[in-house]
Design a protein around this motif. Sequence first.
Motif, PDB file in Angstrom:
ATOM      1  N   GLY A 104       0.804  -1.210   0.000  1.00 22.41           N
ATOM      2  CA  GLY A 104       0.000   0.000   0.000  1.00 22.41           C
ATOM      3  C   GLY A 104       0.842   1.267   0.000  1.00 22.41           C
ATOM      4  N   SER A 105       1.829   1.311   0.902  1.00 23.33           N
ATOM      5  CA  SER A 105       2.669   2.513   0.988  1.00 23.33           C
ATOM      6  C   SER A 105       3.319   2.823  -0.360  1.00 23.33           C
ATOM      7  N   ASP A 219      -7.312   7.033  -1.741  1.00 23.32           N
ATOM      8  CA  ASP A 219      -6.563   5.909  -1.179  1.00 23.32           C
ATOM      9  C   ASP A 219      -7.582   4.856  -0.744  1.00 23.32           C
TER      10      ASP A 219
END
Length: 392
Positions: A104-105, A219
């Motif tokens: 994800g990051s 996001d």
Amino acid sequence: MTDSAQELAQKYHVDLYDRYPLTLTEGNGVYVKDSEGNDYLDALAGIAVKSLGHAHPGVVKAIREQAGHLTHISNNYYNEPQSQLTKKLAEISGLDKSFFCNSGSEAVERAIKLARKYGKVHNKKGKIIAMGNCFHGRTLGTIAMGKRKYREPFEPVPGGFSKVPFNDLEALEAQTTDETIAVIVETIQGEGGIYPARKEYIQKVCSLCDQHNILLICDEIQCGMARTGRWFCYQHYGITPDIVTSAKALANGFPIGAIMVKDKVADVAEYGEHGSTFGGNPLACAAALATIAAMQREDIPRQSDRKGSYFMDRLYEVAKKQDAIKGVRGKGLMIGVELHSDAEPVVNEMIKRGVLTSCTSGKVMRFVPPLIITREQIDTLVDVFIASLKAV
Ligand code: PMP
């Protein structure tokens, strides 16, 4: 006799996680087993990852088959699962193109870089506005937007970010200048304590962005992939962002991250300016394809919508009778129950009683179970929650 996983970790692992003294060895459907042979209902699902449950036959089969053919090649070549996955993601997201990474990051980092590049091409400074109370990861770029406690020990961090309170349109309008290139928002804040964005807010943010040629980045790493009753949470709001980040449930536990973008964003990317050794590797993409196929076959978005409503209704009932509960919020099967006091003791008590959950932001119980959970299993979960609340 070999050392146990717990002893080994205590000796050799860099101590970063506040772990429960449990070693999990197996998973099947919504249940996991520990090394002592005890079963637990997994209402955390690896933190919103195992949406199809553990050892889903379709996903296991796809991983096995792909592993026997081709696990990895360089991105100097094409691979079939990766190309198929780009098509599938375009179909379910309504965006045009995608790019793959491993977490994800990393997906958020890619979104930041791409937004900044878009700024260069359009002669705009690359200022990015993030939301108060947000969480986008633990890399330097993502902590630059995040909470102070995650950022401060690691400063200096990259600049060019500012923050506005979540769900506050006036604050966002006041902060927006001709240097702003992107606004990034979690449609439901996850780590921050399960706070959904208001519908009218997201719609207005979207039109504000359109008006000023600002990119809207959603996001959806935690709230996407059918968790809230649609493929992606922004679809509840009737908008299409310019960039969407995904990870977590995308391959039902196989590590992969992705960003999906509109053509106008993809068009500014140039050969060689970004890349990844593992990103989009055939094994991870085969797992993601099998996950999406199973979700389509099993009508998972609709299931999570219906079961989520059932779960929320049960929790609203509980909240009426339990003074310890301050509020219940969420969408689909992404649910937070805010308590008046620290939630950690309740989490511990639930684990003792055979249900894995966690808390976020101190006082919020987080329920993000596998989307295949049944109503009976939701009833068990709620019963254990009530009993644990009473016990502490
Ligand atoms: N964005 C959001 C909304 C998340 O919830 C998370 C993980 N909790 C991340 C980004 C970071 O993902 P990862 O841990 O895979 O790097």
